[in-house]
Scaffold this motif. Structure first.
Motif, PDB file in Angstrom:
ATOM      1  N   ILE A  70       0.851  -1.185   0.000  1.00 40.64           N
ATOM      2  CA  ILE A  70       0.000   0.000   0.000  1.00 40.64           C
ATOM      3  C   ILE A  70       0.882   1.229   0.000  1.00 40.64           C
ATOM      4  O   ILE A  70       1.949   1.244   0.637  1.00 40.64           O
ATOM      5  N   SER A  71       0.465   2.245  -0.729  1.00 42.77           N
ATOM      6  CA  SER A  71       1.266   3.465  -0.807  1.00 42.77           C
ATOM      7  C   SER A  71       0.365   4.641  -1.142  1.00 42.77           C
ATOM      8  O   SER A  71      -0.794   4.460  -1.519  1.00 42.77           O
ATOM      9  N   THR A  72       0.900   5.825  -0.978  1.00 43.85           N
ATOM     10  CA  THR A  72       0.165   7.038  -1.330  1.00 43.85           C
ATOM     11  C   THR A  72       1.051   7.970  -2.154  1.00 43.85           C
ATOM     12  O   THR A  72       2.280   7.950  -2.027  1.00 43.85           O
ATOM     13  N   ASP A  73       0.406   8.760  -2.974  1.00 45.94           N
ATOM     14  CA  ASP A  73       1.063   9.845  -3.692  1.00 45.94           C
ATOM     15  C   ASP A  73       0.378  11.114  -3.225  1.00 45.94           C
ATOM     16  O   ASP A  73      -0.726  11.437  -3.682  1.00 45.94           O
ATOM     17  N   TYR A  74       1.015  11.797  -2.300  1.00 48.76           N
ATOM     18  CA  TYR A  74       0.399  12.964  -1.682  1.00 48.76           C
ATOM     19  C   TYR A  74       0.068  14.037  -2.697  1.00 48.76           C
ATOM     20  O   TYR A  74      -0.974  14.681  -2.628  1.00 48.76           O
ATOM     21  N   ALA A  75       0.938  14.234  -3.677  1.00 49.38           N
ATOM     22  CA  ALA A  75       0.729  15.277  -4.682  1.00 49.38           C
ATOM     23  C   ALA A  75      -0.488  14.980  -5.546  1.00 49.38           C
ATOM     24  O   ALA A  75      -1.155  15.898  -6.028  1.00 49.38           O
ATOM     25  N   LYS A  76      -0.780  13.703  -5.753  1.00 49.45           N
ATOM     26  CA  LYS A  76      -1.907  13.322  -6.601  1.00 49.45           C
ATOM     27  C   LYS A  76      -3.144  12.952  -5.785  1.00 49.45           C
ATOM     28  O   LYS A  76      -4.160  12.554  -6.364  1.00 49.45           O
ATOM     29  N   ASN A  77      -3.054  13.047  -4.455  1.00 50.57           N
ATOM     30  CA  ASN A  77      -4.176  12.651  -3.588  1.00 50.57           C
ATOM     31  C   ASN A  77      -4.683  11.252  -3.936  1.00 50.57           C
ATOM     32  O   ASN A  77      -5.902  11.017  -4.027  1.00 50.57           O
ATOM     33  N   THR A  78      -3.766  10.360  -4.157  1.00 52.33           N
ATOM     34  CA  THR A  78      -4.130   9.016  -4.591  1.00 52.33           C
ATOM     35  C   THR A  78      -3.437   7.964  -3.739  1.00 52.33           C
ATOM     36  O   THR A  78      -2.265   8.113  -3.384  1.00 52.33           O
ATOM     37  N   MET A  79      -4.171   6.921  -3.415  1.00 55.51           N
ATOM     38  CA  MET A  79      -3.632   5.769  -2.718  1.00 55.51           C
ATOM     39  C   MET A  79      -3.582   4.596  -3.678  1.00 55.51           C
ATOM     40  O   MET A  79      -4.434   4.487  -4.573  1.00 55.51           O
ATOM     41  N   TYR A  80      -2.607   3.725  -3.512  1.00 56.43           N
ATOM     42  CA  TYR A  80      -2.439   2.583  -4.400  1.00 56.43           C
ATOM     43  C   TYR A  80      -2.366   1.286  -3.602  1.00 56.43           C
ATOM     44  O   TYR A  80      -1.995   1.272  -2.432  1.00 56.43           O
ATOM     45  N   LEU A  81      -2.699   0.193  -4.283  1.00 62.35           N
ATOM     46  CA  LEU A  81      -2.479  -1.129  -3.722  1.00 62.35           C
ATOM     47  C   LEU A  81      -1.854  -1.973  -4.830  1.00 62.35           C
ATOM     48  O   LEU A  81      -2.538  -2.353  -5.787  1.00 62.35           O
ATOM     49  N   LEU A  82      -0.560  -2.235  -4.685  1.00 58.63           N
ATOM     50  CA  LEU A  82       0.139  -3.088  -5.631  1.00 58.63           C
ATOM     51  C   LEU A  82      -0.010  -4.521  -5.140  1.00 58.63           C
ATOM     52  O   LEU A  82       0.402  -4.845  -4.025  1.00 58.63           O
ATOM     53  N   MET A  83      -0.587  -5.343  -5.978  1.00 62.40           N
ATOM     54  CA  MET A  83      -0.852  -6.736  -5.604  1.00 62.40           C
ATOM     55  C   MET A  83      -0.016  -7.647  -6.490  1.00 62.40           C
ATOM     56  O   MET A  83      -0.211  -7.694  -7.702  1.00 62.40           O
ATOM     57  N   ASN A  84       0.924  -8.345  -5.873  1.00 61.80           N
ATOM     58  CA  ASN A  84       1.782  -9.294  -6.572  1.00 61.80           C
ATOM     59  C   ASN A  84       1.400 -10.722  -6.216  1.00 61.80           C
ATOM     60  O   ASN A  84       0.756 -10.971  -5.198  1.00 61.80           O
ATOM     61  N   SER A  85       1.838 -11.652  -7.046  1.00 58.90           N
ATOM     62  CA  SER A  85       1.611 -13.085  -6.785  1.00 58.90           C
ATOM     63  C   SER A  85       0.153 -13.361  -6.430  1.00 58.90           C
ATOM     64  O   SER A  85      -0.144 -14.041  -5.432  1.00 58.90           O
ATOM     65  N   LEU A  86      -0.738 -12.853  -7.245  1.00 60.34           N
ATOM     66  CA  LEU A  86      -2.158 -12.981  -6.946  1.00 60.34           C
ATOM     67  C   LEU A  86      -2.603 -14.434  -6.964  1.00 60.34           C
ATOM     68  O   LEU A  86      -2.108 -15.260  -7.747  1.00 60.34           O
ATOM     69  N   LYS A  87      -3.543 -14.753  -6.079  1.00 63.22           N
ATOM     70  CA  LYS A  87      -4.086 -16.093  -5.944  1.00 63.22           C
ATOM     71  C   LYS A  87      -5.593 -16.051  -6.205  1.00 63.22           C
ATOM     72  O   LYS A  87      -6.228 -15.011  -6.021  1.00 63.22           O
ATOM     73  N   PRO A  88      -6.183 -17.166  -6.594  1.00 62.56           N
ATOM     74  CA  PRO A  88      -7.645 -17.186  -6.787  1.00 62.56           C
ATOM     75  C   PRO A  88      -8.403 -16.722  -5.547  1.00 62.56           C
ATOM     76  O   PRO A  88      -9.460 -16.090  -5.674  1.00 62.56           O
ATOM     77  N   GLU A  89      -7.870 -16.985  -4.370  1.00 62.75           N
ATOM     78  CA  GLU A  89      -8.554 -16.567  -3.147  1.00 62.75           C
ATOM     79  C   GLU A  89      -8.491 -15.059  -2.910  1.00 62.75           C
ATOM     80  O   GLU A  89      -9.112 -14.545  -1.976  1.00 62.75           O
ATOM     81  N   ASP A  90      -7.745 -14.330  -3.738  1.00 64.03           N
ATOM     82  CA  ASP A  90      -7.743 -12.869  -3.666  1.00 64.03           C
ATOM     83  C   ASP A  90      -8.925 -12.276  -4.428  1.00 64.03           C
ATOM     84  O   ASP A  90      -9.134 -11.053  -4.392  1.00 64.03           O
ATOM     85  N   THR A  91      -9.669 -13.104  -5.130  1.00 59.16           N
ATOM     86  CA  THR A  91     -10.827 -12.631  -5.873  1.00 59.16           C
ATOM     87  C   THR A  91     -11.847 -12.004  -4.938  1.00 59.16           C
ATOM     88  O   THR A  91     -12.275 -12.623  -3.956  1.00 59.16           O
ATOM     89  N   ALA A  92     -12.227 -10.761  -5.228  1.00 53.92           N
ATOM     90  CA  ALA A  92     -13.142 -10.029  -4.366  1.00 53.92           C
ATOM     91  C   ALA A  92     -13.414  -8.661  -4.970  1.00 53.92           C
ATOM     92  O   ALA A  92     -12.735  -8.245  -5.918  1.00 53.92           O
ATOM     93  N   VAL A  93     -14.390  -7.972  -4.401  1.00 55.69           N
ATOM     94  CA  VAL A  93     -14.551  -6.547  -4.662  1.00 55.69           C
ATOM     95  C   VAL A  93     -13.675  -5.814  -3.650  1.00 55.69           C
ATOM     96  O   VAL A  93     -13.772  -6.066  -2.444  1.00 55.69           O
ATOM     97  N   TYR A  94     -12.822  -4.941  -4.140  1.00 55.58           N
ATOM     98  CA  TYR A  94     -11.897  -4.207  -3.287  1.00 55.58           C
ATOM     99  C   TYR A  94     -12.412  -2.783  -3.100  1.00 55.58           C
ATOM    100  O   TYR A  94     -12.782  -2.107  -4.073  1.00 55.58           O
ATOM    101  N   TYR A  95     -12.411  -2.357  -1.835  1.00 57.69           N
ATOM    102  CA  TYR A  95     -12.906  -1.039  -1.470  1.00 57.69           C
ATOM    103  C   TYR A  95     -11.787  -0.234  -0.805  1.00 57.69           C
ATOM    104  O   TYR A  95     -11.024  -0.770  -0.001  1.00 57.69           O
TER     105      TYR A  95
END
Length: 123
Positions: A70-95
């Motif tokens: 998880i990270s933020t870019d303060y200048a862009k007022n944006t938060m990120y979630l970089l997801m690596n090595s994704l698994k089928p159990e990561d399937t979901a609606v992300y909020y």
């Protein structure tokens, strides 16, 4: 008042990477904790990760620790979630969500929520 809009979801294969974005707007964002949650079909919504908007201190659920960042870019007022090595159990609606506070390890009490973005991981 804080407004949150997620983007970046999609269909990927197991082992792939995906980055979600959350555009935030509103006053005094600096006093907020931002977080990512997810809800799979038939399951309760669960905490994924959180970050202090102003300072970058982070906290992760054990299920994603070492794979998600998880990270933020303060200048862009944006938060990120970089997801690596994704698994089928990561399937979901992300909020993405926000609350006033300073402790990233407090995973409840979020007052503001985005509309969600679907992430589907095929095996």
């Amino acid at each position: 008042q804080v407004q949150l809009v997620e983007s970046g979801g999609g269909l990927v294969q197991a082992g792939d990477s995906l980055t979600l974005s959350c555009a935030a707007s509103g006053r005094t964002l600096g006093v907020y904790i931002l977080g990512w949650f997810r809800q799979a079909p038939g399951k309760e919504r669960e905490f994924v990760a959180s970050i202090r908007w102003s300072g970058g201190t982070t906290f992760y659920a054990d299920s994603v620790k070492g794979r998600f960042t998880i990270s933020t870019d303060y200048a862009k007022n944006t938060m990120y979630l970089l997801m690596n090595s994704l698994k089928p159990e990561d399937t979901a609606v992300y909020y993405c969500a926000a609350r006033v506070g300073t402790l990233v390890a407090v995973t409840y009490g979020f007052d503001y929520w985005g509309q969600g973005t679907q992430v589907t991981v095929s095996s």
